[in-house]
Scaffold this motif. Structure first.
Motif, PDB file in Angstrom:
ATOM      1  N   SER A 182       0.856  -1.197   0.000  1.00 52.72           N
ATOM      2  CA  SER A 182       0.000   0.000   0.000  1.00 52.72           C
ATOM      3  C   SER A 182       0.881   1.232   0.000  1.00 52.72           C
ATOM      4  O   SER A 182       2.018   1.216   0.487  1.00 52.72           O
ATOM      5  N   ALA A 183       0.315   2.328  -0.545  1.00 47.51           N
ATOM      6  CA  ALA A 183       1.039   3.608  -0.593  1.00 47.51           C
ATOM      7  C   ALA A 183       0.030   4.749  -0.442  1.00 47.51           C
ATOM      8  O   ALA A 183      -1.179   4.581  -0.675  1.00 47.51           O
ATOM      9  N   LEU A 184       0.542   5.907  -0.041  1.00 47.02           N
ATOM     10  CA  LEU A 184      -0.328   7.080   0.102  1.00 47.02           C
ATOM     11  C   LEU A 184      -0.788   7.552  -1.265  1.00 47.02           C
ATOM     12  O   LEU A 184      -0.029   7.586  -2.229  1.00 47.02           O
ATOM     13  N   CYS A 185      -2.062   7.875  -1.340  1.00 46.53           N
ATOM     14  CA  CYS A 185      -2.589   8.442  -2.579  1.00 46.53           C
ATOM     15  C   CYS A 185      -3.547   9.581  -2.220  1.00 46.53           C
ATOM     16  O   CYS A 185      -4.075   9.654  -1.106  1.00 46.53           O
ATOM     17  N   TRP A 186      -3.738  10.463  -3.185  1.00 49.16           N
ATOM     18  CA  TRP A 186      -4.577  11.642  -2.974  1.00 49.16           C
ATOM     19  C   TRP A 186      -5.816  11.530  -3.838  1.00 49.16           C
ATOM     20  O   TRP A 186      -5.730  11.193  -5.023  1.00 49.16           O
ATOM     21  N   ARG A 187      -6.947  11.794  -3.238  1.00 49.94           N
ATOM     22  CA  ARG A 187      -8.204  11.712  -3.964  1.00 49.94           C
ATOM     23  C   ARG A 187      -9.029  12.968  -3.701  1.00 49.94           C
ATOM     24  O   ARG A 187      -9.111  13.445  -2.568  1.00 49.94           O
ATOM     25  N   PHE A 242      -1.595  -1.312  -4.132  1.00 52.17           N
ATOM     26  CA  PHE A 242      -1.110  -1.380  -5.504  1.00 52.17           C
ATOM     27  C   PHE A 242      -0.594  -2.794  -5.762  1.00 52.17           C
ATOM     28  O   PHE A 242      -0.106  -3.468  -4.865  1.00 52.17           O
ATOM     29  N   LEU A 301      -4.574   5.422   2.208  1.00 49.98           N
ATOM     30  CA  LEU A 301      -3.707   4.314   1.790  1.00 49.98           C
ATOM     31  C   LEU A 301      -4.374   3.549   0.658  1.00 49.98           C
ATOM     32  O   LEU A 301      -5.496   3.081   0.794  1.00 49.98           O
ATOM     33  N   CYS A 302      -3.696   3.448  -0.460  1.00 54.34           N
ATOM     34  CA  CYS A 302      -4.263   2.753  -1.616  1.00 54.34           C
ATOM     35  C   CYS A 302      -3.424   1.500  -1.916  1.00 54.34           C
ATOM     36  O   CYS A 302      -2.187   1.565  -1.953  1.00 54.34           O
ATOM     37  N   VAL A 347      -6.315  12.254   1.691  1.00 52.71           N
ATOM     38  CA  VAL A 347      -5.131  11.389   1.662  1.00 52.71           C
ATOM     39  C   VAL A 347      -5.514  10.036   2.264  1.00 52.71           C
ATOM     40  O   VAL A 347      -6.098   9.989   3.349  1.00 52.71           O
TER      41      VAL A 347
END
Length: 669
Positions: free
Chosen positions: A147-152, A167, A164-165, A162
């Motif tokens: 998982s990594a930080l992503c912005w939506r 991948f 955790l998404c 912000v």
């Protein structure tokens, strides 16, 4: 193999470009088989494809099969098995084949045809046999990496969230699918290669043949004399029939047994043969002694089926010992020698040491036949490298017939009866061995001593034990008869404590293997060390010192020994013998005796060990020797004090190496 009248069409996907299997099938539906005959002739369609068609294949494949077309789907490289199963006729496991496995694919095709109404098998003895196999596919799978930080963005607001998404990555993996393959096997008269010594087998129908022999063997059946065993034996051939052995390996083993029977058994033979196969369970297919007629026995061998499944050799040995000989297992002096010949190419999936040990305790002779990769396991089963036959290929296997016949009737050879020898045993009596295993080593030494002519003129035997201390149980010249040596070995003390093989060997060098203590000049000398491995780390220098002094040293390591430490002791002639357990020592007696007798034949140096006492110098001269004595000593071996302390050096007289050192010169006598 088969007799067929059919229309056969091979449909192959071209290399490169798109795979349009569906369009090809639709073309066949419209046009029919190119050049095909009328509907009375069966139609066979073989589709060779990777199973990755760009179009739909199910509808046209179904229509073709409804019209009576038998469809075989042959996969290439890593096919899509779902599509191959859609293409293939029922039952699908018999109509889906693998192109890379050429023999399986061709034989599987003919096997399926011979079971159907399309073809008839030419020989009634031909059998279609299933056997386990594997199918492999190359698939692309999705694998979660992390998982990594992503912005939506948030609908209706200008806020940015912000979170955790997860991948993933795509990965290509090879998947293995268990399957069942089918083969047709037809026995042939020449399958077992009965013609020996370069002879050529010419079949004459299904059951008969004749051999074209070289001139030197033209007058003998099968181009070789009969190997009829001279001893009275019951032999049970134990054939591995597991998936690991494979169908080919099982057929090779059967052919080997047929070859042995043809070459060894006759009307005057004193041997009786039985055959059993095993995978998970033992099946006695031919009881020992049931067939006295060789052709009947051969026909019975042809009917033994392949099993598949796990390789449980240990369980098979246990069952063979319990019920493998059936009513043939007579008792007392009337009972013949019983032998189990194990043929396997697959490592066992259960313990073999315990069942093999118990089988040998029932006085069964175990012989092993297998590939080089099976050597270690077969040695563990048989208890001796001398009872194992290994082969590199099928032709090499069939050449083992004569050697097997020799081992079936072999008996322990005598020791070096006519050769002089000074022999010392060194036994590890430390706490790491324990009193029970020490008793087994004593029994082993007693058995070895019986193989030699013990007397002062031929073989002298000494014994040293070591543990927390080193003790000479008896020296080389202490006992002059078998009975005395056997009693003394039984009375040797168990010491306990921490043992040092190096200290024991130095003690042998300085205080046992010397002329003063009974060693004879000009006589071969050998030391046999039996150890569990602990305490052997300091023995390299003492072993080298003994060998440099003309004494041969054999190290016998028992159990899970420190292999590297013992390997350093082996010396230039690889004088190292490894035994699995102390209980198995007796099965390595022949190998030990053979080594000792080999060393007894080596040339000796009359001055090693030096026959000169009190630091006298041994000088070789004209096939003999003489001793130059230090001041104050004189005599042939510098064993007598001079009358005057300042007398010049006494020149020792020449000695005949066959002469024994006079008892009067032994210190302490």
């Amino acid at each position: 193999m088969t007799d067929c009248r059919l229309c056969l069409l091979l449909l192959c996907a071209p290399r490169g470009g798109r795979t349009e299997t569906g369009l090809a099938l639709k073309y066949l539906l419209r046009k029919g088989f190119p050049g095909g005959r009328n509907a009375s002739v069966p139609q066979i369609l073989i589709v060779v494809t990777d199973g990755r068609s760009q179009g739909h294949v199910a509808p046209p494949a179904k229509q073709l099969k409804e019209r009576g077309v038998t469809v075989f789907a042959v996969g290439v490289r890593f096919p899509r098995w779902e599509e191959l199963h859609v293409l293939a006729s029922e039952p699908r496991e018999q109509h889906v084949l693998m192109a890379e496995q050429v023999e399986d694919a061709t034989n599987g095709l003919l096997s399926t045809l011979s079971k159907s109404d399309v073809c008839t098998v030419a020989s009634p003895d031909c059998q279609v046999q299933p056997h386990p196999c594997e199918r492999k596919t190359l698939e692309t799978v999705r694998e979660l990496v992390g998982s990594a930080l992503c912005w939506r963005g948030s609908r209706g607001t200008d806020a940015v969230l912000v979170a955790l998404c997860p991948f993933s990555s795509w990965k290509r993996v090879v998947l293995t699918h268990p399957a069942t393959c089918y083969r047709t096997t037809c026995p042939g008269a020449c399958d077992s290669q009965p013609c020996q010594n370069g002879g050529t087998c010419v079949p004459e129908g299904r059951d008969r043949y004749h051999c074209l022999c070289p001139p030197a063997f033209g007058g003998e059946a099968n181009c070789a004399p009969k190997l009829s065993p001279e001893c009275r034996i019951d032999v049970l051939f134990l054939l591995a029939s597991s998936a690991g052995t494979t169908l080919e390996g099982f057929l090779r083993a059967k052919a080997f047994v047929k070859r042995f029977v043809q070459a060894s058994l006759g009307e005057d033979s004193r041997a009786r043969v039985g055959v059993a196969r095993y995978s998970g369970e033992l099946m006695v297919a031919v009881p020992v002694g049931e067939y006295q007629d060789v052709p009947d026995l051969l026909r019975s061998l042809d009917g033994i089926p392949f099993g598949g499944g796990a390789t449980l050799t240990g369980g098979a040995l246990r069952q063979a010992a319990e019920r493998g000989f059936g009513s043939a297992a007579r008792t007392g002096q009337d009972r013949p020698r019983r032998v189990v010949v194990l043929l396997t190419e697959s490592p066992s999936q259960d313990d073999v040491a315990g069942p093999a040990r118990r089988a040998r305790a029932r006085e069964l002779l175990l012989l092993g036949v297998g590939t080089e990769a099976m050597r270690a396991e077969l040695e563990e089963i048989t208890g001796s490298p001398e009872r194992v036959l290994v082969y590199a290929g099928p032709h090499d296997l069939f050449r083992q017939t004569r050697e097997l016949q020799g081992k079936l009737c072999s008996r322990p050879p005598p020791g070096c009866q006519a050769r002089s020898l000074d022999l010392v045993f060194a036994l590890d009596a430390s706490a790491s061995v324990g009193p029970e295993n020490f008793a087994r080593m004593q029994s082993f030494v007693r058995s070895c001593a019986l193989r030699f002519d013990v007397n002062p003129d031929v073989t002298q035997v000494g014994l040293v034990v070591y543990g927390g201390q080193v003790r000479v149980a008896f020296g080389l010249d202490t006992h002059a008869t078998h009975a005395a040596v056997l009693r003394a070995v039984s009375q040797a003390p168990y010491l306990g404590g921490v043992g040092s093989a190096g200290t024991a060997l130095l003690h042998i060098h300085d205080r046992v293997m010397t002329v003063q203590r009974g060693a004879r000049p000009g006589v071969p000398k050998a030391v046999v060390v039996l150890t569990g491995g602990l305490g052997a780390e300091d023995a390299a220098v003492p072993v080298r010192k003994l060998r440099n002094n003309g004494v041969s040293v054999l190290v016998v390591g028992v159990g899970p020994v420190l292999r590297e430490a013992l390997r350093r002791l082996a010396g230039p002639r690889d004088s190292l013998l490894h035994v699995a357990t102390y209980a198995d020592l007796r099965h390595h007696q022949d190998a030990l005796i053979q080594w000792i007798c080999g060393e007894a034949k080596r040339p000796v140096n009359l001055c090693k060990p030096s026959p000169c006492m009190h630091e006298g110098t041994c000088i070789l001269q004209n096939g003999s020797y003489r001793c130059e004595c230090q001041d104050g000593w004189q005599g042939p071996h510098c064993g007598k004090r001079s009358l005057r302390g300042d007398a010049p050096k006494a020149r020792g007289s020449r000695r005949d190496p066959s002469q024994q050192l006079p008892r009067s010169e032994h210190p302490g006598r």
